[in-house]
Write an enzyme that holds these catalytic residues in place. Sequence first.
Site, PDB file in Angstrom:
ATOM      1  N   SER A  38     -14.879  16.978  -6.126  1.00  0.00           N
ATOM      2  CA  SER A  38     -14.598  16.535  -4.761  1.00  0.00           C
ATOM      3  C   SER A  38     -15.823  16.514  -3.868  1.00  0.00           C
ATOM      4  O   SER A  38     -15.817  15.871  -2.825  1.00  0.00           O
ATOM      5  CB  SER A  38     -13.527  17.436  -4.133  1.00  0.00           C
ATOM      6  OG  SER A  38     -13.893  18.798  -4.226  1.00  0.00           O
ATOM      7  N   ASP A 346     -12.522  22.082   5.311  1.00  0.00           N
ATOM      8  CA  ASP A 346     -11.225  22.643   4.926  1.00  0.00           C
ATOM      9  C   ASP A 346     -11.474  23.901   4.105  1.00  0.00           C
ATOM     10  O   ASP A 346     -12.528  24.517   4.221  1.00  0.00           O
ATOM     11  CB  ASP A 346     -10.367  21.603   4.190  1.00  0.00           C
ATOM     12  CG  ASP A 346     -11.038  21.048   2.931  1.00  0.00           C
ATOM     13  OD1 ASP A 346     -11.976  21.694   2.414  1.00  0.00           O
ATOM     14  OD2 ASP A 346     -10.623  19.976   2.451  1.00  0.00           O
ATOM     15  N   HIS A 349     -14.199  22.514   1.127  1.00  0.00           N
ATOM     16  CA  HIS A 349     -15.254  21.525   1.316  1.00  0.00           C
ATOM     17  C   HIS A 349     -16.021  21.699   2.628  1.00  0.00           C
ATOM     18  O   HIS A 349     -15.520  22.287   3.583  1.00  0.00           O
ATOM     19  CB  HIS A 349     -14.645  20.126   1.254  1.00  0.00           C
ATOM     20  CG  HIS A 349     -13.797  19.919   0.055  1.00  0.00           C
ATOM     21  ND1 HIS A 349     -12.416  19.970   0.096  1.00  0.00           N
ATOM     22  CD2 HIS A 349     -14.129  19.706  -1.245  1.00  0.00           C
ATOM     23  CE1 HIS A 349     -11.926  19.780  -1.127  1.00  0.00           C
ATOM     24  NE2 HIS A 349     -12.953  19.627  -1.953  1.00  0.00           N
TER      25      HIS A 349
END
Length: 377
Positions: A38, A346, A349
């Site tokens: 990610s 978040d 990340h």
Amino acid sequence: MKLAVAALCFLLLLLSCLRTAYSGEQKLFTSIISFGDSYADTGNLAGWEDPILESVNLRNPPYGETFFGHPSGRATNGRIVLDFIADALGLPFVPPVLAKGQNISMGVNFAVAGAPALNLTYLEGQNITLEIPINSSLNDQLRWFEKLKPSLCSNNKAPGSSDCFGESLFVMGQFGGNDYLNILINSNMTLEQARSYVPEIVSTISNGVERLIHHGAKYIVVADIIPIGCLPITLAMLPSRSAADYDRHGCLKSFNAVLSRHQNALLRRRVEALRKRYPHAKIAFAEHYRPVVAFLQDPDRFGFNSSTTLVSCCGGGGPYNQNWEAPCGKPGATACAAPSKAIYWDDVHLTESAYSYIAQGWLHGPYADPPILHLVN
């Protein structure tokens, strides 16, 4: 007066030269080919068509709110490191391989949010439960690349020629973080059990880099992993009752030492071995770990809020603004008023601001050895 004008002209000429040397005008590379999780995904998970992925948080606002103005498939509020690198090299943002109708002549991204280093079937055979149980591991991404290789060779060069990717920049984004989080949180295993997978994860990454070299990759960036013990999800889900287990920044020391630093040290040694084995290839070792620690050590220097360094900007409350019932992108979660002052977007990340600083460190140093702009000599 004439001297001042001459000095000004010289300064303008110097700035012009610097822009040419350190911007996209130089056109160091003709394309970027990326792999990872990610931290590198530009939309593959969001575009993944599978009933099991009906609910993907990063498809929803407030993801993407800062730069794109809407969810872009990136797990942050705006751009990621890969975007800043592409922009600096004068290339378009690297399109996800699963996006339909995209022009991949100047790059393609195989990274998938949630991707582990190790294969799904292998992890499941080890009784490890994956939060996102799809075939998106490093080996899966490499297979996609190999299948698409004939379409990626630039300037009509034959897919088998040694210089097929001679002007492409390959980015091996971080792998391992999802493996460890799935082992520790989703599978309720111990830190020592997670540690036992470090050598295998490093070997998988190293073998992947070697595989790319055999396919003609000449310029490769290999990324380390972030400090696992500083992630809001780790701090919220795996807290310790002992204050001695936390460092002066508030991170869990053992997770950083046993997993992140251990993997990064082993990976750096493997990169050094690959350099010796393949002297024609230029391999940069790029860091996530050191810049994140630098943000925590001196947040004011980077414009971050020193009172919320380990708190998610986007979340639903609770410790570290990390709420398992209301994660970012779900009802009940909101974003902070000033994302540019936050390190973490978040629970896992970073924010666009943090990624921007990391990208500059990869491009110019000191967070890449050698810096990307120095790979081509």
